[in-house]
Design an enzyme around this catalytic site. Sequence first.
Site, PDB file in Angstrom:
ATOM      1  N   LYS A  11     -21.549  36.152  46.516  1.00 51.33           N
ATOM      2  CA  LYS A  11     -22.374  35.536  47.564  1.00 51.33           C
ATOM      3  C   LYS A  11     -22.987  34.220  47.055  1.00 51.33           C
ATOM      4  CE  LYS A  11     -22.917  40.058  49.623  1.00 51.33           C
ATOM      5  NZ  LYS A  11     -23.689  41.006  50.424  1.00 51.33           N
ATOM      6  N   GLU A  97     -22.185  38.672  56.917  1.00 48.35           N
ATOM      7  CA  GLU A  97     -23.198  37.598  56.795  1.00 48.35           C
ATOM      8  C   GLU A  97     -22.701  36.315  57.468  1.00 48.35           C
ATOM      9  OE1 GLU A  97     -23.617  38.048  52.568  1.00 48.35           O
ATOM     10  OE2 GLU A  97     -24.531  40.011  52.909  1.00 48.35           O
ATOM     11  N   GLY A 234     -21.097  43.681  46.174  1.00 47.92           N
ATOM     12  CA  GLY A 234     -22.047  42.579  46.227  1.00 47.92           C
ATOM     13  C   GLY A 234     -22.964  42.604  45.013  1.00 47.92           C
TER      14      GLY A 234
HETATM   15  P1  13P Z   1     -23.890  45.010  48.312  1.00 49.87           P
HETATM   16  O1  13P Z   1     -22.917  45.643  47.357  1.00 49.87           O
HETATM   17  O2  13P Z   1     -24.916  44.160  47.672  1.00 49.87           O
HETATM   18  O3  13P Z   1     -24.445  46.014  49.288  1.00 49.87           O
HETATM   19  O4  13P Z   1     -23.013  43.996  49.206  1.00 49.87           O
HETATM   20  C1  13P Z   1     -21.841  44.420  49.768  1.00 49.87           C
HETATM   21  C2  13P Z   1     -21.135  43.248  50.305  1.00 49.87           C
HETATM   22  O5  13P Z   1     -21.559  42.633  51.267  1.00 49.87           O
HETATM   23  C3  13P Z   1     -19.899  42.815  49.641  1.00 49.87           C
HETATM   24  O6  13P Z   1     -19.228  41.868  50.381  1.00 49.87           O
END
Ligand code: 13P
Length: 251
Positions: A11, A97, A234
């Site tokens: 991200k 997102e 993530g």
């Molecule tokens: P998290 O593992 O932080 O929940 O995020 C998942 C994600 O959006 C991976 O693309």
Amino acid sequence: MRKKIVAGNWKMNMTTAEAAALVNTLKADLANFREVEVVVCPPFTALSTVSELVHNTHIDLGAQNMHWEKNGAFTGEICASMLRELYCHYVILGHSERRQYFGETDAIVNRKTKAALAASLHPIVCVGETLQEREAGKVEEVITTQVKGSLAGLSAKEVLESVIAYEPVWAIGTGKTATSDQAQEVHALIRNVLTGMFDATVAQSVRIQYGGSVKPANAKELFSMPDIDGGLIGGAALDAKSFIDIVRAAV
Ligand code: 13P
């Protein structure tokens, strides 16, 4: 047999220096690891550095987004050939997102998916319902619409080049993972949708990752479900040890 694939979606995290440090730690453990396909998806600014570092290893490179056009006046955007130039092989498309904060619709995700495939990039196409949609009993409807819309017009060969990621929005970054049964149920539903769009052989061959609060502690159970072929990670992908443990849980 579908080979499991674990991808780290970093991200909007990691400066170039931080990215290099993380990848060097991953390399020390995973450079020659072949049992699971391992992909890291840094922010655009770190792609070049990470690309050089993973060269000649079994760690693959992905981006987190791209534009559907080949080039042109699209200020702030990045196109497929720019990603290919940096030896990216994967690109995450339609992450929730992007859908939530940047207005991406299934039609946009579909255009991007086709553009990625045309440039020989493997799209990782994300789908997932919100908590409100789950509580309203709309999981099947929402997921079916997203899968059909995002993959509309693809050939069987193209969908086989693609990866689907099921990421329930309520499980992303919340610490609330879907139970392995909840995730399995949706993965099986996605295969049913693919059977309708293509055929049963194609549906059984496409890899479907689970994403949403995957951690070393829950990865093994999730990855052992029959229709779950790895994860899109993530937060836990930002920590080398956690990510390595999750990758190894997919064996
Ligand atoms: P998290 O593992 O932080 O929940 O995020 C998942 C994600 O959006 C991976 O693309």
